[in-house]
Design an enzyme around this catalytic site. Structure first.
Site, mmCIF file in Angstrom:
data_model
loop_
_atom_site.group_PDB
_atom_site.id
_atom_site.type_symbol
_atom_site.label_atom_id
_atom_site.label_comp_id
_atom_site.label_asym_id
_atom_site.label_seq_id
_atom_site.Cartn_x
_atom_site.Cartn_y
_atom_site.Cartn_z
ATOM 1 N N ASN A 19 -10.668 -0.168 0.243
ATOM 2 C CA ASN A 19 -9.220 0.024 0.167
ATOM 3 C C ASN A 19 -8.766 -0.318 -1.252
ATOM 4 O O ASN A 19 -8.692 -1.481 -1.621
ATOM 5 C CB ASN A 19 -8.539 -0.889 1.195
ATOM 6 C CG ASN A 19 -7.024 -0.756 1.204
ATOM 7 O OD1 ASN A 19 -6.445 -0.101 0.331
ATOM 8 N ND2 ASN A 19 -6.376 -1.383 2.180
ATOM 9 N N HIS B 188 -3.675 7.097 3.353
ATOM 10 C CA HIS B 188 -4.048 5.822 2.740
ATOM 11 C C HIS B 188 -5.354 5.355 3.371
ATOM 12 O O HIS B 188 -5.588 5.553 4.562
ATOM 13 C CB HIS B 188 -2.929 4.796 2.975
ATOM 14 C CG HIS B 188 -3.304 3.426 2.519
ATOM 15 N ND1 HIS B 188 -3.759 3.172 1.250
ATOM 16 C CD2 HIS B 188 -3.322 2.226 3.162
ATOM 17 C CE1 HIS B 188 -4.031 1.881 1.134
ATOM 18 N NE2 HIS B 188 -3.778 1.289 2.277
ATOM 19 N N CYS C 76 0.806 -1.228 0.000
ATOM 20 C CA CYS C 76 0.000 0.000 0.000
ATOM 21 C C CYS C 76 0.839 1.279 0.000
ATOM 22 O O CYS C 76 0.285 2.371 -0.161
ATOM 23 C CB CYS C 76 -0.936 0.010 1.204
ATOM 24 S SG CYS C 76 -2.142 -1.311 1.132
HETATM 25 O O1 UT7 Z 1 -3.913 -1.420 3.597
HETATM 26 C C1 UT7 Z 1 -2.873 -2.216 4.096
HETATM 27 C C2 UT7 Z 1 -2.799 -2.255 5.561
HETATM 28 N N1 UT7 Z 1 -3.972 -2.849 6.130
HETATM 29 C C3 UT7 Z 1 -4.564 -2.293 7.172
HETATM 30 O O2 UT7 Z 1 -4.153 -1.259 7.633
HETATM 31 C C4 UT7 Z 1 -5.758 -3.016 7.775
HETATM 32 C C5 UT7 Z 1 -5.647 -3.047 9.283
HETATM 33 N N2 UT7 Z 1 -6.667 -3.821 9.915
HETATM 34 C C6 UT7 Z 1 -8.000 -3.465 9.957
HETATM 35 O O3 UT7 Z 1 -8.396 -2.507 9.322
HETATM 36 C C7 UT7 Z 1 -8.904 -4.255 10.857
HETATM 37 O O4 UT7 Z 1 -8.145 -5.088 11.683
HETATM 38 C C8 UT7 Z 1 -9.941 -5.128 10.088
HETATM 39 C C9 UT7 Z 1 -11.004 -4.220 9.455
HETATM 40 C C10 UT7 Z 1 -9.271 -5.951 9.025
HETATM 41 C C11 UT7 Z 1 -10.669 -6.032 11.094
HETATM 42 O O5 UT7 Z 1 -11.270 -5.271 12.115
HETATM 43 P P1 UT7 Z 1 -11.009 -5.608 13.656
HETATM 44 O O6 UT7 Z 1 -11.819 -4.698 14.436
HETATM 45 O O7 UT7 Z 1 -9.517 -5.592 13.898
HETATM 46 O O8 UT7 Z 1 -11.594 -7.062 13.765
HETATM 47 P P2 UT7 Z 1 -10.846 -8.392 14.200
HETATM 48 O O9 UT7 Z 1 -9.997 -8.908 13.103
HETATM 49 O O10 UT7 Z 1 -10.238 -8.178 15.545
HETATM 50 O O11 UT7 Z 1 -12.096 -9.329 14.388
HETATM 51 C C12 UT7 Z 1 -13.112 -9.054 15.369
HETATM 52 C C13 UT7 Z 1 -14.235 -10.047 15.168
HETATM 53 C C14 UT7 Z 1 -13.742 -11.483 15.033
HETATM 54 O O12 UT7 Z 1 -14.686 -12.321 15.650
HETATM 55 P P3 UT7 Z 1 -14.407 -12.881 17.126
HETATM 56 O O13 UT7 Z 1 -13.122 -13.661 17.014
HETATM 57 O O14 UT7 Z 1 -14.281 -11.669 18.006
HETATM 58 O O15 UT7 Z 1 -15.606 -13.703 17.404
HETATM 59 C C15 UT7 Z 1 -13.798 -11.720 13.557
HETATM 60 O O16 UT7 Z 1 -13.977 -13.078 13.228
HETATM 61 O O17 UT7 Z 1 -14.933 -9.728 13.952
HETATM 62 C C16 UT7 Z 1 -14.999 -10.911 13.154
HETATM 63 N N3 UT7 Z 1 -15.024 -10.519 11.752
HETATM 64 C C17 UT7 Z 1 -16.161 -10.220 11.112
HETATM 65 N N4 UT7 Z 1 -17.446 -10.190 11.510
HETATM 66 C C18 UT7 Z 1 -18.360 -9.829 10.606
HETATM 67 C C19 UT7 Z 1 -13.985 -10.378 10.911
HETATM 68 N N5 UT7 Z 1 -14.432 -9.990 9.704
HETATM 69 C C20 UT7 Z 1 -15.772 -9.882 9.802
HETATM 70 C C21 UT7 Z 1 -16.791 -9.522 8.899
HETATM 71 N N6 UT7 Z 1 -18.066 -9.508 9.340
HETATM 72 N N7 UT7 Z 1 -16.540 -9.158 7.605
#
Ligand code: UT7
Length: 332
Positions: free
Chosen positions: A286, A256, A115
């Site tokens: 993104n 970004h 990115c």
């Molecule tokens: O561009 C390059 C660099 N990339 C980034 O900067 C991205 C950085 N990361 C993020 O933006 C975030 O971490 C995400 C948007 C990818 C994820 O958000 P989060 O708040 O960090 O969620 P998480 O990965 O901690 O997951 C929280 C919960 C999990 O469930 P449990 O384990 O708490 O039961 C996931 O399984 O949310 C669940 N989950 C979803 N639920 C509904 C993950 N994806 C989804 C989804 N819909 N699409």
């Protein structure tokens, strides 16, 4: 002092829109989760063509909007995480599709730093024109993320979109404008947290890599988030401080667009109100290397950018890689 500056901009977003409801229809996800965790409402995917096709359309928009004579372009840098092929370089394909054959000095290459590729390419273009090596560099930020997204994986399927944008970088005599400062860096320890596992020399394609879905990107979202939120803010503040810029001196932060929560946290730490922050993640997701130049290009249409505006652009991505660039806007 003559400086490198952005002298023209164009963009292209493919027409097909996919709202969060599309993902609700077949994945265990919800519009509410996607909007509150990422800020994304919809994104666009290209039904056909490759990254080069998105870039070629963005280049035509740039040439038409600014009445550019494309024969002056003597370098093409394609910033992408989704090249058409590992080789030939997408820069060569773009040159061919645009029919840029009049300039015998024309050269180009791809720059792959996830990115951060677009800002790395902009910094490289700045150095090329300021050293006299090149006169007019076309920096292309484009990604067809749908080509490497696992649409059965809810944790990544909802995050990305396809788009491209290009800028021309040339030397300008006007000392009031241009690219003034940059911070660029990498830390390879972050590699395993966000990557495309197979298809390179480490893990060439086999039936097994296909079966295990290793040709799609994989991300440890939470761990990447933690790094991104700190680094984006750190380097934004650092570039402001070393250029004696207070929050009131900055006209626009162009971050970004990986997650609206990362964007708002960066703005908060830099004490910038959100009306000085460009955001397009709600409409496009993104778009990887298109996020920043797409913001700039749409801001021209919206009349948001004015001659002399102080602009900070900051990115963080896989690798890890990061960059922040300070420039003064020069297009009237
Ligand atoms: O561009 C390059 C660099 N990339 C980034 O900067 C991205 C950085 N990361 C993020 O933006 C975030 O971490 C995400 C948007 C990818 C994820 O958000 P989060 O708040 O960090 O969620 P998480 O990965 O901690 O997951 C929280 C919960 C999990 O469930 P449990 O384990 O708490 O039961 C996931 O399984 O949310 C669940 N989950 C979803 N639920 C509904 C993950 N994806 C989804 C989804 N819909 N699409």
């Amino acid at each position: 002092m003559a400086r490198a500056a952005i002298t023209a901009v164009g963009h292209y977003v493919p027409p097909d829109t996919y709202t969060n409801a599309h993902f609700e229809s077949y994945l265990d996800t919800s519009d509410e989760w996607i909007r509150t965790r990422t800020g994304i409402r919809e994104r666009h995917f290209a039904k056909e063509g490759a990254t080069s096709d998105l870039i070629v359309k963005a280049a035509h928009h740039c040439f038409d909007r600014h009445q550019v004579d494309p024969s002056k372009i003597d370098a093409i840098i394609v910033a992408t995480a989704t090249p058409d092929y590992l080789f030939p370089a997408t820069a060569c394909i773009v040159q061919d599709k645009l029919g840029l054959r009049d300039n015998p000095r024309l050269w180009g290459y791809d720059l792959l730093a996830a990115c951060s590729s677009f800002l790395f390419a902009l910094e490289t273009a700045r150095r090329l024109v300021e050293s006299g090596q090149s006169q007019c560099v076309m920096v292309c930020g484009g990604d067809k993320m749908s080509a490497i997204t696992d649409f059965d994986d809810r944790s990544t399927a909802v995050l990305f979109g396809d788009a491209a944008a290009v800028v021309l970088v040339e030397l300008v005599e006007d000392s009031e404008i241009g690219i003034i400062d940059s911070i660029v860096g990498i830390d390879g320890q972050g590699g395993p947290l966000l990557r495309l596992p197979a298809g390179g020399s480490a893990l060439p394609a086999t039936e097994e890599t296909v079966r295990r879905r290793l040709h799609f990107l994989q991300q440890e979202g939470r761990a990447v988030f933690r790094e991104a939120v700190v680094k984006m803010a750190d380097i934004t503040l650092e570039i402001m401080e070393r250029n004696n810029l207070k929050a009131e001196d900055v006209h626009w932060l162009v971050p970004h667009q990986a997650n609206l929560r990362i964007i708002t946290a960066t703005a908060e730490r830099a004490q910038l109100p959100m009306d000085k922050v460009m955001v397009n993640i709600d409409r496009y997701g993104n778009t990887t290397n298109a996020t920043i130049p797409l913001c700039l290009s749409e801001a021209i249409d919206e009349g948001k950018l004015h001659y002399g505006d102080n602009i900070i652009m900051t990115a963080f991505g896989a690798g890890f890689t990061w960059a922040s660039i300070y420039m003064r806007w020069g297009i009237r």
